[in-house]
Motif scaffolding. Structure first.
Motif, PDB file in Angstrom:
ATOM      1  N   GLU A  21     -14.314   0.893  11.752  1.00 51.54           N
ATOM      2  CA  GLU A  21     -14.916   2.226  11.586  1.00 51.54           C
ATOM      3  C   GLU A  21     -13.994   3.317  12.117  1.00 51.54           C
ATOM      4  N   LEU A  22     -13.277   3.036  13.214  1.00 50.05           N
ATOM      5  CA  LEU A  22     -12.314   4.014  13.723  1.00 50.05           C
ATOM      6  C   LEU A  22     -11.210   4.274  12.692  1.00 50.05           C
ATOM      7  N   CYS A  23     -10.776   3.223  12.022  1.00 44.26           N
ATOM      8  CA  CYS A  23      -9.751   3.393  10.987  1.00 44.26           C
ATOM      9  C   CYS A  23     -10.277   4.244   9.833  1.00 44.26           C
ATOM     10  N   ARG A  24     -11.494   3.974   9.408  1.00 44.01           N
ATOM     11  CA  ARG A  24     -12.070   4.776   8.308  1.00 44.01           C
ATOM     12  C   ARG A  24     -12.171   6.249   8.710  1.00 44.01           C
ATOM     13  N   ALA A  25     -12.572   6.485   9.969  1.00 50.22           N
ATOM     14  CA  ALA A  25     -12.692   7.870  10.447  1.00 50.22           C
ATOM     15  C   ALA A  25     -11.324   8.538  10.523  1.00 50.22           C
ATOM     16  N   ALA A  26     -10.300   7.796  10.934  1.00 53.03           N
ATOM     17  CA  ALA A  26      -8.952   8.366  11.030  1.00 53.03           C
ATOM     18  C   ALA A  26      -8.391   8.721   9.657  1.00 53.03           C
ATOM     19  N   ILE A  27      -8.702   7.915   8.658  1.00 47.40           N
ATOM     20  CA  ILE A  27      -8.276   8.233   7.286  1.00 47.40           C
ATOM     21  C   ILE A  27      -8.912   9.542   6.843  1.00 47.40           C
ATOM     22  N   GLU A  28     -10.177   9.717   7.180  1.00 55.23           N
ATOM     23  CA  GLU A  28     -10.902  10.941   6.783  1.00 55.23           C
ATOM     24  C   GLU A  28     -10.386  12.169   7.523  1.00 55.23           C
ATOM     25  N   SER A  29     -10.170  12.035   8.835  1.00 55.20           N
ATOM     26  CA  SER A  29      -9.803  13.195   9.648  1.00 55.20           C
ATOM     27  C   SER A  29      -8.309  13.471   9.668  1.00 55.20           C
ATOM     28  N   GLY A  30      -7.518  12.417   9.433  1.00 48.56           N
ATOM     29  CA  GLY A  30      -6.068  12.569   9.539  1.00 48.56           C
ATOM     30  C   GLY A  30      -5.578  12.646  10.966  1.00 48.56           C
ATOM     31  N   GLU A  31      -6.454  12.335  11.939  1.00 48.11           N
ATOM     32  CA  GLU A  31      -6.104  12.453  13.354  1.00 48.11           C
ATOM     33  C   GLU A  31      -6.011  11.072  14.018  1.00 48.11           C
ATOM     34  N   PRO A  32      -4.974  10.840  14.823  1.00 49.16           N
ATOM     35  CA  PRO A  32      -4.884   9.579  15.564  1.00 49.16           C
ATOM     36  C   PRO A  32      -5.840   9.579  16.751  1.00 49.16           C
TER      37      PRO A  32
ATOM     38  N   TRP B  76       0.841  -1.204   0.000  1.00 47.42           N
ATOM     39  CA  TRP B  76       0.000   0.000   0.000  1.00 47.42           C
ATOM     40  C   TRP B  76       0.872   1.247   0.000  1.00 47.42           C
ATOM     41  N   HIS B  77       1.879   1.239   0.861  1.00 49.41           N
ATOM     42  CA  HIS B  77       2.752   2.412   0.991  1.00 49.41           C
ATOM     43  C   HIS B  77       3.481   2.688  -0.321  1.00 49.41           C
ATOM     44  N   ALA B  78       4.007   1.644  -0.959  1.00 44.49           N
ATOM     45  CA  ALA B  78       4.734   1.817  -2.218  1.00 44.49           C
ATOM     46  C   ALA B  78       3.829   2.333  -3.325  1.00 44.49           C
ATOM     47  N   ALA B  79       2.543   1.990  -3.252  1.00 43.16           N
ATOM     48  CA  ALA B  79       1.583   2.445  -4.258  1.00 43.16           C
ATOM     49  C   ALA B  79       1.032   3.830  -3.943  1.00 43.16           C
ATOM     50  N   GLY B  80       1.454   4.421  -2.812  1.00 42.36           N
ATOM     51  CA  GLY B  80       0.983   5.751  -2.442  1.00 42.36           C
ATOM     52  C   GLY B  80      -0.425   5.769  -1.874  1.00 42.36           C
ATOM     53  N   ARG B  81      -0.913   4.625  -1.394  1.00 44.73           N
ATOM     54  CA  ARG B  81      -2.282   4.533  -0.871  1.00 44.73           C
ATOM     55  C   ARG B  81      -2.300   4.880   0.614  1.00 44.73           C
ATOM     56  N   SER B  82      -3.162   5.801   1.009  1.00 41.01           N
ATOM     57  CA  SER B  82      -3.323   6.140   2.427  1.00 41.01           C
ATOM     58  C   SER B  82      -4.021   4.994   3.146  1.00 41.01           C
ATOM     59  N   PHE B  83      -3.706   4.848   4.434  1.00 38.82           N
ATOM     60  CA  PHE B  83      -4.346   3.809   5.230  1.00 38.82           C
ATOM     61  C   PHE B  83      -4.255   4.196   6.696  1.00 38.82           C
TER      62      PHE B  83
ATOM     63  N   ALA C 110      -0.631  -6.559  18.253  1.00 43.48           N
ATOM     64  CA  ALA C 110      -1.561  -7.055  17.238  1.00 43.48           C
ATOM     65  C   ALA C 110      -2.161  -5.866  16.500  1.00 43.48           C
ATOM     66  N   ALA C 111      -2.322  -6.006  15.191  1.00 45.04           N
ATOM     67  CA  ALA C 111      -2.732  -4.844  14.396  1.00 45.04           C
ATOM     68  C   ALA C 111      -3.756  -5.199  13.325  1.00 45.04           C
ATOM     69  N   LEU C 112      -4.610  -4.235  13.041  1.00 49.48           N
ATOM     70  CA  LEU C 112      -5.551  -4.282  11.932  1.00 49.48           C
ATOM     71  C   LEU C 112      -5.346  -3.010  11.123  1.00 49.48           C
ATOM     72  N   ALA C 113      -5.328  -3.122   9.811  1.00 50.81           N
ATOM     73  CA  ALA C 113      -5.137  -1.949   8.960  1.00 50.81           C
ATOM     74  C   ALA C 113      -6.249  -1.878   7.922  1.00 50.81           C
ATOM     75  N   VAL C 114      -6.625  -0.659   7.586  1.00 50.48           N
ATOM     76  CA  VAL C 114      -7.673  -0.411   6.595  1.00 50.48           C
ATOM     77  C   VAL C 114      -7.160   0.650   5.635  1.00 50.48           C
ATOM     78  N   ASP C 115      -7.301   0.404   4.323  1.00 53.14           N
ATOM     79  CA  ASP C 115      -6.850   1.412   3.356  1.00 53.14           C
ATOM     80  C   ASP C 115      -8.004   2.303   2.941  1.00 53.14           C
ATOM     81  N   ALA C 116      -7.703   3.314   2.135  1.00 49.10           N
ATOM     82  CA  ALA C 116      -8.704   4.320   1.755  1.00 49.10           C
ATOM     83  C   ALA C 116      -9.865   3.713   0.979  1.00 49.10           C
ATOM     84  N   ALA C 117      -9.634   2.550   0.330  1.00 51.96           N
ATOM     85  CA  ALA C 117     -10.701   1.900  -0.425  1.00 51.96           C
ATOM     86  C   ALA C 117     -11.564   1.000   0.446  1.00 51.96           C
ATOM     87  N   GLY C 118     -11.192   0.846   1.720  1.00 48.38           N
ATOM     88  CA  GLY C 118     -11.986   0.038   2.631  1.00 48.38           C
ATOM     89  C   GLY C 118     -11.507  -1.386   2.803  1.00 48.38           C
ATOM     90  N   GLU C 119     -10.379  -1.753   2.187  1.00 46.45           N
ATOM     91  CA  GLU C 119      -9.846  -3.101   2.359  1.00 46.45           C
ATOM     92  C   GLU C 119      -9.226  -3.226   3.749  1.00 46.45           C
TER      93      GLU C 119
END
Length: 394
Positions: free
Chosen positions: A61-72, A11-18, A36-45
């Protein structure tokens, strides 16, 4: 993140936010360990897991909101007796989950850290998960000989803190440890929860621990398979070339033809406190020179196969070559837990169970026979931290 590093790097190499959600605190019978980690990209994967299913939907849903807001954000999940349908952990545990958005090219530490993890280079990521608002999410990537990133756009305001973070994170990297770190703004260790402190979560990414299996016998093949299953990098070593072949041990990372003690001598710079040694030769001409060395090394586990008669004879021979009772006392022999095992596969389960119990501090009793905590290593780690915190406070 190590379990999902390959996909994150793609994802990072492709320039995709997550966004990455990481378990940074655990209490009670929570299902996953810190890190332990879960990751979500801008497309919802979505990839990975933080709870084995209990709170995945809410974290997504928290991950999707963080992508939108840019806030941890730092979120706590636990079981609610008042509302059984509330988001929480029905096992009764509590998880602290830190969600951090990642935009490739905007954070030097995260960019470097993801690249190091993907390449297998040992690195510790130290991230601020609680503290002053301006520092939340700040990350430093620490390697053995340098670091990347800064805790603040104006480093002079956090110079002492940053130096302390780098030093502490490097020490944790050396030990292969992941965990929380609580410091004052002046960089001094503090009690958790005190005003004016910064809480960091330090994740150490190091090569897989090693399992060295000595003796190319049928039992060894089963031990190799279960070692790989447990996440070890497994080497089989035997001095007999007719038995030590890649064809006989397809699950081994490497098969070495050499005298066991000579091979161990060649690996001193590649073993550490996580390394386990399984001596399955039960032949004195191989065992004694090997164990004479192994029991004086700072490895995590040394076990040797053989009957109780073989064990008594082996101990006598080890005393003859100069080992102390304390050094001999480190030897797990006969190897494995008493499961009544007969077949190579059952024996491998017995060996693996003993390795896990030794590493995690387990009692080896049935869980149904006890009433205390299931996760002994977390309880032990918390107990070890309390004296350390008190000494620093003093």
């Amino acid at each position: 993140m190590q379990d999902i590093a390959e996909q994150l790097h793609a994802w990072h190499a492709a320039g995709r936010s997550f966004a990455v959600a990481t378990v940074v605190g655990v209490s009670g019978s929570a299902p996953r360990d810190p890190g332990a980690a879960l990751a979500v990209d801008a497309a919802g994967e979505a990839i990975g897991s933080v709870s084995g299913g209990c709170v995945e939907g809410a974290v997504y849903e928290l991950c999707r909101a963080a992508i939108e807001s840019g806030e941890p954000v730092l979120e706590r999940f636990g079981y609610s007796d008042e509302d059984a349908f509330a988001v929480g952990l029905t096992c009764g545990g509590v998880l602290d989950v830190f969600v951090q958005p990642v935009v490739p090219g905007t954070d030097e530490a995260l960019d470097a850290g993801i690249a190091f993890i993907a390449s297998g280079t040992p690195v510790a990521l130290a991230r601020v998960v609680a503290g002053p608002a301006g520092l939340l999410g700040a990350t430093v990537a620490v390697t053995a000989d340098g670091h990347h990133g800064a805790l603040s756009p104006a480093p002079s305001t956090t110079a002492q803190l940053e130096r302390a973070v780098v030093a502490e994170a490097r020490a944790m990297l050396d030990a292969g440890r992941t965990g929380r770190l609580v410091l004052g703004l002046d960089g001094r260790p503090c009690d958790d929860g005190r005003q004016g402190t910064v809480t960091l979560f330090v994740e150490s990414y190091v090569p897989a621990p090693r399992m060295l299996v000595f003796g190319a016998i049928d039992f060894a093949a089963a031990v190799v398979r279960i070692g790989r299953f447990l996440g070890y990098r497994v080497t089989v070593c035997d001095a007999r070339p007719v038995f030590a072949t890649a064809r006989r041990f397809p699950d081994a990372d490497e098969v070495v033809v050499d005298w066991p003690h000579r091979y161990l001598d060649s690996q001193l710079d590649r073993i550490d406190g996580r390394t386990v040694l399984c001596v399955l030769t039960h032949d004195a001409k191989f065992d004694i020179p090997l164990l004479e060395r192994a029991l004086r090394l700072p490895v995590g586990y040394v076990g040797a196969m053989g009957s109780r008669r073989t064990h008594r004879d082996r101990n006598a021979r080890l005393r003859e070559v100069g080992l102390t009772d304390a050094e001999i006392g480190r030897l797990r022999s006969p190897i494995g837990l008493d499961l009544g095992a007969r077949t190579p596969e059952e024996t491998a389960v017995s060996v693996a169970a003993e390795i896990v119990a030794h590493r995690r501090g387990g009692s080896c009793l049935p869980l149904s026979a006890g009433h205390g905590p299931i996760h002994h290593d977390l309880t032990r780690a918390e107990a070890a931290e309390r004296p350390r915190e008190r000494s620093h406070a003093a």
